[in-house]
Design an enzyme around this catalytic site. Structure first.
Site, PDB file in Angstrom:
ATOM      1  CE1 TYR A  46      -3.325  -2.721   0.008  1.00  0.00           C
ATOM      2  CE2 TYR A  46      -3.931  -2.126   2.231  1.00  0.00           C
ATOM      3  CZ  TYR A  46      -4.128  -2.895   1.105  1.00  0.00           C
ATOM      4  OH  TYR A  46      -5.138  -3.830   1.087  1.00  0.00           O
TER       5      TYR A  46
ATOM      6  N   GLY B 188     -26.369  -0.236  -3.035  1.00  0.00           N
ATOM      7  CA  GLY B 188     -27.641  -0.618  -2.417  1.00  0.00           C
ATOM      8  C   GLY B 188     -28.831   0.072  -3.067  1.00  0.00           C
TER       9      GLY B 188
HETATM   10  N1  NAP Z   1      -7.165  -8.001   0.545  1.00  0.00           N
HETATM   11  C1  NAP Z   1      -7.166  -7.321  -0.569  1.00  0.00           C
HETATM   12  O1  NAP Z   1      -6.748  -7.803  -1.618  1.00  0.00           O
HETATM   13  C2  NAP Z   1      -7.708  -5.927  -0.580  1.00  0.00           C
HETATM   14  C3  NAP Z   1      -8.066  -5.311  -1.786  1.00  0.00           C
HETATM   15  C4  NAP Z   1      -8.581  -4.022  -1.725  1.00  0.00           C
HETATM   16  C5  NAP Z   1      -8.728  -3.362  -0.520  1.00  0.00           C
HETATM   17  N2  NAP Z   1      -8.345  -3.976   0.639  1.00  0.00           N
HETATM   18  C6  NAP Z   1      -8.522  -3.332   1.961  1.00  0.00           C
HETATM   19  O2  NAP Z   1      -9.883  -2.973   2.077  1.00  0.00           O
HETATM   20  C7  NAP Z   1      -9.964  -1.604   2.515  1.00  0.00           C
HETATM   21  C8  NAP Z   1     -11.232  -0.990   2.042  1.00  0.00           C
HETATM   22  O3  NAP Z   1     -11.234  -0.851   0.631  1.00  0.00           O
HETATM   23  P1  NAP Z   1     -11.290   0.589  -0.055  1.00  0.00           P
HETATM   24  O4  NAP Z   1     -10.857   1.606   0.960  1.00  0.00           O
HETATM   25  O5  NAP Z   1     -10.550   0.519  -1.313  1.00  0.00           O
HETATM   26  O6  NAP Z   1     -12.825   0.716  -0.398  1.00  0.00           O
HETATM   27  P2  NAP Z   1     -14.135   0.936   0.510  1.00  0.00           P
HETATM   28  O7  NAP Z   1     -13.817   0.842   1.948  1.00  0.00           O
HETATM   29  O8  NAP Z   1     -15.199   0.052  -0.017  1.00  0.00           O
HETATM   30  O9  NAP Z   1     -14.537   2.427   0.139  1.00  0.00           O
HETATM   31  C9  NAP Z   1     -13.686   3.513   0.426  1.00  0.00           C
HETATM   32  C10 NAP Z   1     -14.392   4.764  -0.068  1.00  0.00           C
HETATM   33  O10 NAP Z   1     -15.505   5.041   0.759  1.00  0.00           O
HETATM   34  C11 NAP Z   1     -15.409   6.377   1.275  1.00  0.00           C
HETATM   35  N3  NAP Z   1     -15.946   6.357   2.637  1.00  0.00           N
HETATM   36  C12 NAP Z   1     -15.494   5.699   3.737  1.00  0.00           C
HETATM   37  N4  NAP Z   1     -16.288   5.917   4.802  1.00  0.00           N
HETATM   38  C13 NAP Z   1     -17.259   6.762   4.387  1.00  0.00           C
HETATM   39  C14 NAP Z   1     -18.373   7.376   5.016  1.00  0.00           C
HETATM   40  N5  NAP Z   1     -18.667   7.168   6.318  1.00  0.00           N
HETATM   41  N6  NAP Z   1     -19.165   8.188   4.262  1.00  0.00           N
HETATM   42  C15 NAP Z   1     -18.910   8.404   2.961  1.00  0.00           C
HETATM   43  N7  NAP Z   1     -17.881   7.861   2.296  1.00  0.00           N
HETATM   44  C16 NAP Z   1     -17.057   7.047   3.010  1.00  0.00           C
HETATM   45  C17 NAP Z   1     -13.946   6.743   1.208  1.00  0.00           C
HETATM   46  O11 NAP Z   1     -13.750   8.127   1.022  1.00  0.00           O
HETATM   47  P3  NAP Z   1     -13.246   9.131   2.209  1.00  0.00           P
HETATM   48  O12 NAP Z   1     -11.761   8.991   2.329  1.00  0.00           O
HETATM   49  O13 NAP Z   1     -13.677  10.470   1.716  1.00  0.00           O
HETATM   50  O14 NAP Z   1     -13.978   8.742   3.461  1.00  0.00           O
HETATM   51  C18 NAP Z   1     -13.503   5.971  -0.054  1.00  0.00           C
HETATM   52  O15 NAP Z   1     -13.783   6.732  -1.216  1.00  0.00           O
HETATM   53  C19 NAP Z   1      -8.693  -0.987   1.919  1.00  0.00           C
HETATM   54  O16 NAP Z   1      -8.374   0.247   2.527  1.00  0.00           O
HETATM   55  C20 NAP Z   1      -7.700  -2.076   2.172  1.00  0.00           C
HETATM   56  O17 NAP Z   1      -7.238  -1.978   3.511  1.00  0.00           O
HETATM   57  C21 NAP Z   1      -7.856  -5.243   0.621  1.00  0.00           C
END
Ligand code: NAP
Length: 263
Positions: free
Chosen positions: A55, A201
């Protein structure tokens, strides 16, 4: 994983009891504001901080290392190795080098939860996990997880090492891992859905949100939490306000009809 009640707000990850909402950090750059965000996230009650060797070119792990002078109580720090693209990413020597670097960046002697980020097409998962297990036996890793895997792969993994957590792509729209969720619940393995908020959703989630005086994101998280007591979502955010909203989703109780409408 031990479950406290029918709608638990906490679960057990190995030796720690933690809140069932975490923080994803795949956009975290090493800035003073983000170091403060990690500290504030722990104070706000997140139960897990999820990072990975890949990351932000290592800045995510470095930020977490800079924020934490000692291991926080009630919050598991999880990282991953063997990710990225390319054959050979899960070779023992590659994983050993990544684990050493993660220990340095996180400024710790012991990583609470370490995932094999992806099964390497060129290395049997047993060999990758044996390399990680070597660190577990020396106390430098305490629990092992595995990411984006089928039930067959989890069972193969469990013949080699105890698996504490599975992290797969799962949200309101991405449901190919339903059986993995149920398997993890049955087997006392924590299921960490990644990209928890990327599902859609539609109008239903908006209507339910209005009824609860909540945001659609909070309803999405409440749905995931209700889907299984083994579930620990790690929504990614760089905003303290959003993070607090995400933790507050633990208090939202959907009715059976609302849960089914989104299912
Ligand atoms: N194991 C794997 O292969 C893998 C792959 C991908 C991701 N991951 C992990 O999964 C985590 C989550 O994935 P992701 O961050 O890519 O996607 P996500 O959690 O599904 O979505 C993140 C998005 O949602 C927004 N958000 C978060 N909380 C919010 C709220 N309360 N209200 C409105 N918007 C909100 C964030 O923007 P803001 O910053 O503006 O809040 C960002 O744009 C990653 O950070 C990583 O740690 C793991």
């Amino acid at each position: 994983m031990n479950v406290e009640s029918n709608r638990p707000t906490k679960l057990r990850v190995g030796d720690a009891e933690v809140a069932r909402i975490g923080l994803g950090t795949n956009r975290l750059r090493n800035t003073p504001a983000n170091v403060a965000l990690v500290k504030e996230a722990i104070a706000a009650g997140v139960g897990m901080i999820d990072t990975a060797h890949t990351y932000t070119g290592g800045e995510s792990e470095e930020t977490i290392g800079a924020a934490l002078s000692r291991e926080p109580e009630g919050c598991v720090i999880a990282t991953k190795g063997g990710g990225g693209s390319g054959r050979g990413r899960g070779r023992p020597d590659v994983l050993q080098a990544e684990i050493e670097e993660s220990l340095r960046r996180l400024r710790t002697d012991s990583i609470p939860l370490y995932y094999l980020h992806r099964v390497d097409p060129a290395t049997p998962l047993e060999e990758s996990l044996a390399a990680i297990n070597d660190y577990r036996e020396r106390g430098k890793i305490r629990h092992i997880g595995i990411s984006e895997v089928s039930i067959d792969e989890i069972e193969r993994a469990r013949r080699v090492v105890p698996i504490a957590a599975v992290q797969n792509h799962y949200n309101l729209s991405e449901r190919k891992h339903e059986e993995v969720v149920d398997y993890c619940e049955r087997e006392n393995i924590v299921f960490v859905p990644f990209f928890p908020l990327r599902g859609d959703g539609g109008r239903t989630v908006e209507e339910i949100a209005a009824r609860h005086g909540a945001t659609p994101v909070q309803i999405t998280l409440a749905w995931l939490l209700r889907r299984s007591p083994a579930m620990l979502p790690i929504p990614g955010t760089l905003s303290l306000e959003h993070l607090k909203e995400n933790v507050a989703a633990l208090q939202i109780e959907l009715t059976d009809a609302e849960f089914e409408a989104l299912r």
